[in-house]
Design an enzyme around this catalytic site. Structure first.
Site, short mmCIF file in Angstrom:
data_model
loop_
_atom_site.label_atom_id
_atom_site.label_comp_id
_atom_site.label_asym_id
_atom_site.label_seq_id
_atom_site.Cartn_x
_atom_site.Cartn_y
_atom_site.Cartn_z
N HIS A 173 0.87 -1.19 0.00
CA HIS A 173 0.00 0.00 0.00
C HIS A 173 0.90 1.23 0.00
CE1 HIS A 173 -3.83 2.15 1.39
NE2 HIS A 173 -2.92 3.10 1.22
N HIS A 221 1.60 5.37 -1.64
CA HIS A 221 1.25 6.57 -2.40
C HIS A 221 2.53 7.19 -2.95
CE1 HIS A 221 -2.94 6.82 -0.93
NE2 HIS A 221 -2.44 6.27 0.17
N LEU A 222 2.58 7.34 -4.26
CA LEU A 222 3.73 7.98 -4.90
C LEU A 222 3.40 9.35 -5.45
CD1 LEU A 222 5.44 5.02 -6.82
CD2 LEU A 222 6.24 6.17 -4.75
N ARG A 223 2.10 9.69 -5.48
CA ARG A 223 1.66 10.98 -6.05
C ARG A 223 2.08 11.07 -7.52
NH1 ARG A 223 -1.58 10.83 -1.81
NH2 ARG A 223 -0.69 11.67 0.12
N ASN A 250 -5.30 7.24 -6.23
CA ASN A 250 -6.09 8.45 -5.93
C ASN A 250 -5.34 9.72 -6.31
OD1 ASN A 250 -4.29 7.82 -3.80
ND2 ASN A 250 -5.50 8.98 -2.31
N LYS A 298 -9.00 -0.55 -6.21
CA LYS A 298 -9.12 0.10 -4.91
C LYS A 298 -10.50 0.71 -4.71
CE LYS A 298 -7.90 1.80 -0.93
NZ LYS A 298 -6.67 2.53 -0.63
N HIS A 308 -10.39 0.75 1.52
CA HIS A 308 -10.23 1.71 2.62
C HIS A 308 -11.46 1.54 3.50
CE1 HIS A 308 -8.88 5.72 4.33
NE2 HIS A 308 -10.07 5.53 4.89
N HIS A 335 -4.66 -0.96 5.75
CA HIS A 335 -4.26 -0.14 6.91
C HIS A 335 -5.24 -0.25 8.08
CE1 HIS A 335 -7.08 2.52 4.98
NE2 HIS A 335 -6.22 3.07 4.17
N ASP A 349 1.34 2.54 3.61
CA ASP A 349 0.49 3.72 3.40
C ASP A 349 1.34 4.99 3.49
OD1 ASP A 349 -1.76 5.20 2.84
OD2 ASP A 349 -2.55 5.16 4.90
N HIS A 367 3.03 14.48 1.83
CA HIS A 367 2.47 15.81 1.63
C HIS A 367 3.57 16.81 1.98
CE1 HIS A 367 -1.74 14.58 1.16
NE2 HIS A 367 -1.57 13.78 2.20
#
Length: 345
Positions: free
Chosen positions: A13, A15-17, A41, A99, A136, A174, A247, A251
């Site tokens: 899980h 996030h790489l943006r 996302n 997802k 989620h 998560h 996860d 940011h």
């Protein structure tokens, strides 16, 4: 024990943006991990096979030269997802999973599912073709306390879904509660869960006691200490139904520290050191390989990595950068709140 060699871990899980953020954080994961389930996302989200292809190519282009890392792509489930496009993407190997975000549950989830019944025909197709569903697991009803949203989701959404589609392979992502741990343990098939690095270490006091600490704010939010203990027990047990999904969610500091700050903890850089500390503290260092390297690919039906990763314990604390620089603003690295002595060799 001062040296531990395990199969190269995967992150189930991540996030790489995109854009400049992707270029800054992708090398942090590729350094230690062989593969990762990539969250879809973005803005706009990764909804179609064409979207996934383009995003995969951008990820590969952002990796350092010679990096041996495979992004495992996912599609973002909407009530308008084309089942035929999804099935073709899965059959070709382009995507590994789909997802499900309840609309409004977390960062960039506004395009998610408002009523799961409207997506049931898509989920039925996924069960038919063996495509896993990453969930989620939180309800978004405003009258439900934020600390109860995972438990309510299990009772009102997840359990009815599993009874309706018992052949659908599900990953409860998560998890943050004893409720989540116990529910996964009660399943005899087609249910597993990922556990993050930070939820093994922090409880809600870390966010709120003595002042608000926005860099510990994440969704699902950290819960009471009894829930953290349940997560630690599950992760370190060797139970094949639990595996690592960091996860890790970057940011920039201005977005974390603004009046309505973003939810997310960035932990890609020091996750393996943090995990070694947690497992050693529990006297379960021998089970780290199962959690980080074996259980995930087994559940997804993928081969275990053939490469290895070695962790060594040193006498002085390991130094990690406090922040990862991007082309605009920095991203703060997760601080476990204690010194780390294990490092990737």
């Amino acid at each position: 024990m001062t040296t531990l060699t395990i199969r190269r871990p995967d992150d189930w899980h991540l996030h790489l943006r995109d854009g400049d953020m992707l270029k800054a954080v992708a090398p942090e994961t590729a350094r230690d991990f062989g593969r990762a389930i990539i969250m879809p996302n973005l803005v706009p989200p990764v909804v179609t096979a064409a979207d996934a292809t383009a995003y995969r190519d951008r990820i590969l282009a952002a990796l350092p030269e010679g990096a041996d890392f495979k992004p495992l792509m996912t599609l973002y489930l909407t009530e308008g997802t084309d089942p035929a496009d999804l099935a073709a993407a899965h059959e070709s190997g382009l995507i590994t999973a789909v997802k499900l975000y309840p609309a409004g549950a977390t960062t960039n989830s506004d395009s998610g599912v408002k009523d799961i019944n409207n997506a049931m025909h898509i989920l039925e197709k996924m069960a038919e073709i063996g495509c896993p569903l990453c969930i989620h697991g939180e309800v978004t009803d405003s009258h439900i306390d934020i600390f109860d949203r995972e438990a309510v989701f299990i009772d009102t959404i997840l359990d009815p879904l599993r009874k309706r589609l018992p052949d659908l392979k599900i990953i409860s992502e998560h998890i943050t509660t004893k409720n989540g741990v116990d529910y996964v343990k009660s399943a005899d098939k087609n249910l597993a869960a990922t556990i993050t690095t930070h939820h093994l270490i922090i409880n809600r006091n870390h966010i709120l006691a003595g002042g608000i600490r926005p860099h510990y704010y994440c969704l699902p939010v950290a819960k009471r200490e009894e829930h953290r203990r349940a997560l630690v027990d599950a992760a370190t047990s060797g139970d094949a139904r639990f595996f690592l999904g960091t996860d890790s969610a970057p940011h920039t500091d201005p977005n974390k520290l603004m009046e309505c700050g973003c939810a997310g903890v960035f932990s890609a850089t020091n996750t393996m050191s943090c995990l070694a500390h947690v497992f050693e503290t529990e006297g379960k260092l021998e089970n780290l390989e199962a959690f980080a390297s074996l259980n995930g690919p087994t559940y997804y039906g993928l081969p275990v990595n053939t490469e290895t990763l070695t962790l060594t314990k040193q006498g002085t604390p390991v130094t990690f950068p406090a922040k990862i620089e991007t082309s605009t603003d920095p991203v703060t690295l997760f601080d476990p709140g204690f010194p780390l002595y294990w490092q990737v060799a």
